[in-house]
Design a protein around this motif. Structure first.
Motif, PDB file in Angstrom:
ATOM      1  N   LEU A   1       0.831  -1.207   0.000  1.00  0.00           N
ATOM      2  CA  LEU A   1       0.000   0.000   0.000  1.00  0.00           C
ATOM      3  C   LEU A   1       0.864   1.255   0.000  1.00  0.00           C
ATOM      4  CD1 LEU A   1      -2.736   1.412   0.140  1.00  0.00           C
ATOM      5  CD2 LEU A   1      -2.633   1.157   2.640  1.00  0.00           C
ATOM      6  N   THR A   2       1.898   1.278   0.830  1.00  0.00           N
ATOM      7  CA  THR A   2       2.782   2.445   0.892  1.00  0.00           C
ATOM      8  C   THR A   2       3.518   2.633  -0.424  1.00  0.00           C
ATOM      9  OG1 THR A   2       3.041   2.116   3.269  1.00  0.00           O
ATOM     10  CG2 THR A   2       4.676   3.506   2.183  1.00  0.00           C
ATOM     11  N   LYS A   3       4.003   1.531  -1.018  1.00  0.00           N
ATOM     12  CA  LYS A   3       4.676   1.616  -2.325  1.00  0.00           C
ATOM     13  C   LYS A   3       3.714   2.163  -3.384  1.00  0.00           C
ATOM     14  CE  LYS A   3       8.182  -2.097  -2.541  1.00  0.00           C
ATOM     15  NZ  LYS A   3       8.843  -1.737  -1.370  1.00  0.00           N
ATOM     16  N   THR A   4       2.479   1.707  -3.343  1.00  0.00           N
ATOM     17  CA  THR A   4       1.486   2.143  -4.325  1.00  0.00           C
ATOM     18  C   THR A   4       1.187   3.631  -4.177  1.00  0.00           C
ATOM     19  OG1 THR A   4       0.524  -0.062  -4.407  1.00  0.00           O
ATOM     20  CG2 THR A   4      -0.864   1.757  -5.175  1.00  0.00           C
ATOM     21  N   ILE A   5       1.004   4.074  -2.964  1.00  0.00           N
ATOM     22  CA  ILE A   5       0.759   5.501  -2.729  1.00  0.00           C
ATOM     23  C   ILE A   5       1.993   6.311  -3.120  1.00  0.00           C
ATOM     24  CG2 ILE A   5       0.372   7.236  -0.939  1.00  0.00           C
ATOM     25  CD1 ILE A   5      -1.442   5.097   0.455  1.00  0.00           C
ATOM     26  N   GLY A   6       3.166   5.840  -2.736  1.00  0.00           N
ATOM     27  CA  GLY A   6       4.396   6.564  -3.056  1.00  0.00           C
ATOM     28  C   GLY A   6       4.666   6.659  -4.545  1.00  0.00           C
ATOM     29  N   LEU A   7       4.589   5.521  -5.239  1.00  0.00           N
ATOM     30  CA  LEU A   7       4.831   5.555  -6.686  1.00  0.00           C
ATOM     31  C   LEU A   7       3.677   6.224  -7.430  1.00  0.00           C
ATOM     32  CD1 LEU A   7       6.656   2.219  -7.582  1.00  0.00           C
ATOM     33  CD2 LEU A   7       7.597   4.507  -7.284  1.00  0.00           C
ATOM     34  N   ALA A  59      -1.964  -1.113  -9.916  1.00  0.00           N
ATOM     35  CA  ALA A  59      -2.510  -2.441 -10.214  1.00  0.00           C
ATOM     36  C   ALA A  59      -1.393  -3.489 -10.240  1.00  0.00           C
ATOM     37  CB  ALA A  59      -3.251  -2.416 -11.546  1.00  0.00           C
ATOM     38  N   ILE A  60      -0.280  -3.164 -10.855  1.00  0.00           N
ATOM     39  CA  ILE A  60       0.829  -4.114 -10.932  1.00  0.00           C
ATOM     40  C   ILE A  60       1.426  -4.370  -9.553  1.00  0.00           C
ATOM     41  CG2 ILE A  60       3.173  -4.456 -11.825  1.00  0.00           C
ATOM     42  CD1 ILE A  60       2.191  -3.061 -14.419  1.00  0.00           C
ATOM     43  N   LEU A  61       1.613  -3.318  -8.766  1.00  0.00           N
ATOM     44  CA  LEU A  61       2.155  -3.509  -7.417  1.00  0.00           C
ATOM     45  C   LEU A  61       1.237  -4.378  -6.563  1.00  0.00           C
ATOM     46  CD1 LEU A  61       3.594   0.026  -6.624  1.00  0.00           C
ATOM     47  CD2 LEU A  61       4.886  -2.114  -6.723  1.00  0.00           C
TER      48      LEU A  61
END
Length: 152
Positions: free
Chosen positions: A5-11, A88-90
């Motif tokens: 979730l954090t990676k998705t928000i960050g990217l 979506a990919i993450l």
């Protein structure tokens, strides 16, 4: 370790600031992860090269006076689409719902595009720093944030 979730928000936010930087960082991340779904789905080394070249082109093009505003409806839609793709990919790679990841990534990209745009304008007005310099500072923030998301 940073959560999916954090990676998705960050990217997603990085993608909102620079539309091709998020996908380039995602390819970098997936190429570093041996257990990633990329082994089953696609070979990303060529895609990483293409997205990196596109991201560098965008970093340069953003400083040109005729570059469109990122809050222009067409540009914003492109950022939302790229953010949704990254999310979506993450999420899929993390064993979660790609649909949910796409929504989170797309919404985050749109929010970051708007916040980044208006913050850059306000800082420029308050400090009288020329826009290309503010854009370069924004590039460094986006690149640093993106690398943080994909290396931890």
């Amino acid at each position: 370790m940073i959560s999916v979730l954090t990676k998705t928000i960050g990217l997603g936010a990085v993608t909102g600031l620079r539309s091709m930087l998020g996908p380039a960082m995602l390819c970098f991340y997936l190429n570093r992860e041996p257990q990633s779904f990329k082994r089953r789905a696609l070979k990303l080394s060529s895609l990483q090269k293409v997205t990196t070249v596109m991201a560098v082109g965008e970093l340069i093009g953003d400083k040109l006076p005729f570059a469109p505003d990122r809050v222009n409806p067409t540009a914003l839609a492109g950022r939302a689409l790229m953010g949704a793709l990254v999310g979506a990919i993450l999420f899929k790679d993390g064993g979660k719902s790609a649909y949910r990841g796409g929504i989170i990534g797309g919404v985050t990209a749109m929010l970051a595009a708007g916040v980044g745009y208006y913050l850059r304008k306000k800082v420029g007005q308050a400090t009288e720093i020329e826009d290309p310099y503010l854009g370069a500072a924004e590039d460094l923030i986006a690149i640093g944030s993106g690398f943080t998301m994909v290396t931890y």
